[in-house]
Design a protein around this motif. Structure first.
Motif, PDB file in Angstrom:
ATOM      1  N   SER A  62      -1.542   3.307   5.227  1.00 27.39           N
ATOM      2  CA  SER A  62      -0.616   4.180   4.503  1.00 27.39           C
ATOM      3  C   SER A  62      -0.966   5.670   4.569  1.00 27.39           C
ATOM      4  O   SER A  62      -0.176   6.505   4.134  1.00 27.39           O
ATOM      5  N   VAL A  63      -2.119   6.012   5.118  1.00 30.41           N
ATOM      6  CA  VAL A  63      -2.580   7.400   5.086  1.00 30.41           C
ATOM      7  C   VAL A  63      -2.657   7.950   6.505  1.00 30.41           C
ATOM      8  O   VAL A  63      -3.170   7.290   7.408  1.00 30.41           O
ATOM      9  N   GLN A  64      -2.163   9.172   6.679  1.00 27.35           N
ATOM     10  CA  GLN A  64      -2.177   9.803   8.006  1.00 27.35           C
ATOM     11  C   GLN A  64      -3.519  10.467   8.316  1.00 27.35           C
ATOM     12  O   GLN A  64      -3.932  10.529   9.465  1.00 27.35           O
ATOM     13  N   ALA A  65      -4.233  10.963   7.291  1.00 25.45           N
ATOM     14  CA  ALA A  65      -5.494  11.659   7.545  1.00 25.45           C
ATOM     15  C   ALA A  65      -6.393  11.647   6.311  1.00 25.45           C
ATOM     16  O   ALA A  65      -5.910  11.655   5.188  1.00 25.45           O
ATOM     17  N   LYS A 104      -2.223   3.639  12.073  1.00 29.25           N
ATOM     18  CA  LYS A 104      -2.556   3.676  13.487  1.00 29.25           C
ATOM     19  C   LYS A 104      -2.285   5.093  13.986  1.00 29.25           C
ATOM     20  O   LYS A 104      -1.231   5.670  13.695  1.00 29.25           O
ATOM     21  N   GLY A 105      -3.254   5.673  14.673  1.00 28.73           N
ATOM     22  CA  GLY A 105      -3.125   7.043  15.137  1.00 28.73           C
ATOM     23  C   GLY A 105      -3.532   8.071  14.104  1.00 28.73           C
ATOM     24  O   GLY A 105      -3.503   9.273  14.366  1.00 28.73           O
ATOM     25  N   GLY A 106      -3.947   7.603  12.899  1.00 30.85           N
ATOM     26  CA  GLY A 106      -4.377   8.512  11.837  1.00 30.85           C
ATOM     27  C   GLY A 106      -5.733   9.126  12.138  1.00 30.85           C
ATOM     28  O   GLY A 106      -6.514   8.620  12.949  1.00 30.85           O
ATOM     29  N   TYR A 107      -6.010  10.242  11.475  1.00 31.90           N
ATOM     30  CA  TYR A 107      -7.215  11.023  11.751  1.00 31.90           C
ATOM     31  C   TYR A 107      -8.198  11.008  10.587  1.00 31.90           C
ATOM     32  O   TYR A 107      -7.803  10.954   9.429  1.00 31.90           O
TER      33      TYR A 107
END
Length: 106
Positions: free
Chosen positions: A13-16, A41-44
């Motif tokens: 649920s979190v992008q970064a 997926k693809g989060g930093y």
């Protein structure tokens, strides 16, 4: 504020995440698993690890092996890796050697 070892966030649920001065105070394996669980997926992940803290006389106050850190984070892709150094005067004079990483969840 969340408990880094057991966050009340939905999976994926979190992008970064931004973690400075966190991981040397907690169970690192638990925190890394939580970060992986919560990141999309693809989060930093931007994270700092103190790999060495020495006092003004050169005595080691804290140390962590860089290879063990990289093994701990092996489920991430490394986007950027830097070594930083910083001197502090408070609460007492000391020197930090820091591993700074920008990671991406594949």
């Amino acid at each position: 504020i969340q408990d880094a070892e057991k966050m009340k966030l939905k999976s994926n649920s979190v992008q970064a995440f931004f973690c400075i001065n966190v991981v040397h105070y907690v169970d690192q394996e638990k925190v890394v698993e939580e970060l992986l669980r919560c990141l999309k997926k693809g989060g930093y992940l931007f994270i700092h690890f103190n790999i060495k803290i020495v006092d003004k006389y050169g005595n080691l106050d804290y140390g962590q092996d860089e290879d063990k850190i990289l093994t701990l984070l092996s489920k991430f892709d490394i986007v950027q890796r830097k070594i930083l150094e910083r001197d502090d005067l408070t609460p007492v004079e000391h020197h930090h050697k820091i591993l700074e990483l920008i990671l991406r969840k594949p």
